[in-house]
Design an enzyme around this catalytic site. Structure first.
Site, short mmCIF file in Angstrom:
data_model
loop_
_atom_site.label_atom_id
_atom_site.label_comp_id
_atom_site.label_asym_id
_atom_site.label_seq_id
_atom_site.Cartn_x
_atom_site.Cartn_y
_atom_site.Cartn_z
N ASN A 106 0.84 -1.21 0.00
CA ASN A 106 0.00 0.00 0.00
C ASN A 106 0.86 1.25 0.00
O ASN A 106 1.91 1.30 0.64
CB ASN A 106 -0.94 0.00 1.21
CG ASN A 106 -1.87 -1.20 1.19
OD1 ASN A 106 -2.02 -1.84 0.15
ND2 ASN A 106 -2.48 -1.51 2.31
N VAL A 107 0.36 2.27 -0.69
CA VAL A 107 1.12 3.52 -0.81
C VAL A 107 0.43 4.64 -0.04
O VAL A 107 0.77 5.80 -0.17
CB VAL A 107 1.29 3.91 -2.31
CG1 VAL A 107 2.15 2.90 -3.04
CG2 VAL A 107 -0.07 4.04 -3.02
N HIS A 123 6.04 -0.68 -2.61
CA HIS A 123 5.52 -0.05 -3.84
C HIS A 123 5.59 1.48 -3.76
O HIS A 123 4.96 2.17 -4.56
CB HIS A 123 4.09 -0.51 -4.12
CG HIS A 123 4.01 -1.93 -4.61
ND1 HIS A 123 2.83 -2.60 -4.82
CD2 HIS A 123 4.99 -2.83 -4.92
CE1 HIS A 123 3.08 -3.83 -5.26
NE2 HIS A 123 4.39 -4.00 -5.31
N CYS A 131 12.02 13.20 -8.53
CA CYS A 131 12.34 13.81 -9.83
C CYS A 131 12.61 12.71 -10.86
O CYS A 131 13.39 11.79 -10.61
CB CYS A 131 13.55 14.73 -9.71
SG CYS A 131 13.99 15.44 -11.31
N THR A 190 -4.59 -8.99 0.46
CA THR A 190 -3.96 -8.89 -0.87
C THR A 190 -4.42 -10.05 -1.75
O THR A 190 -4.61 -11.16 -1.27
CB THR A 190 -2.41 -8.85 -0.81
OG1 THR A 190 -1.89 -8.94 -2.14
CG2 THR A 190 -1.81 -9.94 0.04
N ALA A 233 -10.38 -7.77 7.30
CA ALA A 233 -9.08 -7.72 7.98
C ALA A 233 -9.19 -7.02 9.34
O ALA A 233 -8.59 -7.47 10.32
CB ALA A 233 -8.07 -7.00 7.09
P1 OAD Z 1 -6.02 -6.04 -4.88
O1 OAD Z 1 -7.04 -5.00 -5.19
O2 OAD Z 1 -5.48 -6.85 -6.00
O3 OAD Z 1 -6.59 -7.08 -3.83
C1 OAD Z 1 -7.22 -6.68 -2.66
C2 OAD Z 1 -7.57 -7.94 -1.90
O4 OAD Z 1 -8.13 -7.55 -0.66
C3 OAD Z 1 -8.59 -8.85 -2.57
O5 OAD Z 1 -8.09 -10.19 -2.53
C4 OAD Z 1 -9.85 -8.70 -1.73
O6 OAD Z 1 -10.59 -9.91 -1.65
C5 OAD Z 1 -9.26 -8.34 -0.39
N1 OAD Z 1 -10.12 -7.51 0.48
C6 OAD Z 1 -10.93 -6.47 0.13
N2 OAD Z 1 -11.49 -5.91 1.21
C7 OAD Z 1 -11.02 -6.59 2.29
C8 OAD Z 1 -11.20 -6.50 3.70
N3 OAD Z 1 -11.99 -5.57 4.24
N4 OAD Z 1 -10.55 -7.38 4.49
C9 OAD Z 1 -9.74 -8.35 3.96
N5 OAD Z 1 -9.53 -8.48 2.64
C10 OAD Z 1 -10.14 -7.62 1.81
O7 OAD Z 1 -4.86 -5.29 -4.07
P2 OAD Z 1 -3.36 -5.76 -3.82
O8 OAD Z 1 -3.26 -7.22 -3.64
O9 OAD Z 1 -2.82 -4.87 -2.78
O10 OAD Z 1 0.44 -2.27 -7.53
O11 OAD Z 1 -2.70 -5.39 -5.21
C11 OAD Z 1 -1.33 -5.54 -5.37
C12 OAD Z 1 -0.79 -4.48 -6.29
O12 OAD Z 1 -1.50 -4.49 -7.53
C13 OAD Z 1 -0.97 -3.05 -5.78
O13 OAD Z 1 0.03 -2.65 -4.88
C14 OAD Z 1 -0.92 -2.25 -7.05
C15 OAD Z 1 -1.83 -3.12 -7.88
O14 OAD Z 1 -1.73 -3.00 -9.26
C16 OAD Z 1 0.93 -1.20 -8.18
O15 OAD Z 1 0.30 -0.19 -8.39
C17 OAD Z 1 2.37 -1.38 -8.59
#
Ligand code: OAD
Length: 249
Positions: A106-107, A123, A131, A190, A233
């Site tokens: 997360n950012v 990330h 820059c 995630t 979560a």
């Molecule tokens: P995703 O959007 O791919 O996944 C979010 C996950 O959180 C999913 O598996 C949901 O089921 C779960 N979820 C949603 N709400 C929840 C809650 N309240 N409690 C528990 N789980 C929940 O996000 P990331 O896995 O973080 O990268 O994505 C990884 C990367 O892909 C990000 O950092 C970003 C994206 O493209 C870049 O921008 C480089």
């Protein structure tokens, strides 16, 4: 009726109490309860936006204002949000376990705002710009428009990792070393499909670490994790900490 506590395996609670080296890996789902949109799923950011138009170096070169505005909008969303019980439970875990690392994709900076200290933001983060020419990093306040580098006149870009870019080698190395050495690793919120973060749990499993996954839905990790608890979560992590240290809650 099954309560929250019934969904958390007793072995997970026991192993967490005894843990000496804990790693927590988080993704966008951990901030969902703060009102920050996730990337995938029904209302995810990638549903209405194409990553290649907003989150690549080529996109920034082609239309820096479009990219900047999108990150500015995300920065504002996050500024208005507050950490939720998941962020606070993770900050509490850091105070309990001797060797701890939080690896986040997360950012949004919400872990730091909840009091976590050892945070590897692999990330990048929304609240700084870098820059694109000389790599100088500056904190962003309320600026809406594009920022020009005071040192070299180059375009400042969001200090995040875009598709096709490498992650910071030092942070990544730290994340892998900690995961490999961990006796317990929590993977929360995630989708477990973006590399290299998606590999960290397997590093722990390969060294007999216990991997507890927390997610609303199953992911590609689910079949391999030591246990998966389906749920929010904030609720699950809060309950897990309470069950592991009942005398303090
Ligand atoms: P995703 O959007 O791919 O996944 C979010 C996950 O959180 C999913 O598996 C949901 O089921 C779960 N979820 C949603 N709400 C929840 C809650 N309240 N409690 C528990 N789980 C929940 O996000 P990331 O896995 O973080 O990268 O994505 C990884 C990367 O892909 C990000 O950092 C970003 C994206 O493209 C870049 O921008 C480089």
């Amino acid at each position: 009726m099954e309560g929250l506590a019934d969904r958390i395996p007793p072995e997970a609670v026991q192993r967490l109490c005894e843990s000496k080296r804990l790693v927590v890996l988080t993704g966008a789902g951990v901030s969902a309860e703060s009102g920050v949109p996730t990337f995938r799923g029904k209302e995810g950011l990638w549903k209405n936006h194409r990553p290649e138009q907003l989150a690549t170096p080529q996109a920034f070169e082609k239309d820096p204002e479009l990219v900047w505005d999108w990150y500015h909008w995300r920065r504002n969303t996050v500024r208005e949000a507050s950490p939720n019980p998941a962020h606070y439970a993770i900050a509490e875990l850091e105070r309990k376990i001797p060797a701890f690392a939080l690896v986040t994709q997360n950012v949004d900076g919400l872990h730091l705002r909840a009091g976590s200290e050892k945070v590897l933001e692999i990330h990048g983060d929304l609240h700084h710009a870098r820059c694109s020419k000389c790599s100088d990093v500056v904190a962003l306040e309320e600026q809406a428009g594009l920022v020009i580098c005071e040192l070299c006149g180059g375009h400042m870009r969001p200090n995040v990792v875009w598709f096709g870019e490498n992650l910071d080698v030092r942070l990544l190395e730290e994340a892998f070393v900690a995961s490999r050495a961990s006796d317990f690793l929590i993977v929360a919120g995630t989708s477990n499909i973006v590399q290299p973060a998606a590999s960290l749990a397997y590093e722990a499993l390969g060294n007999d670490g216990y991997v507890l996954e927390i997610n609303l839905d199953p992911t590609p990790l689910t079949g391999s994790a030591s246990a998966t608890v389906l749920g929010k979560a904030g609720e699950i992590l809060g309950e897990l900490v309470k069950m592991a240290w009942p005398e303090e809650h």
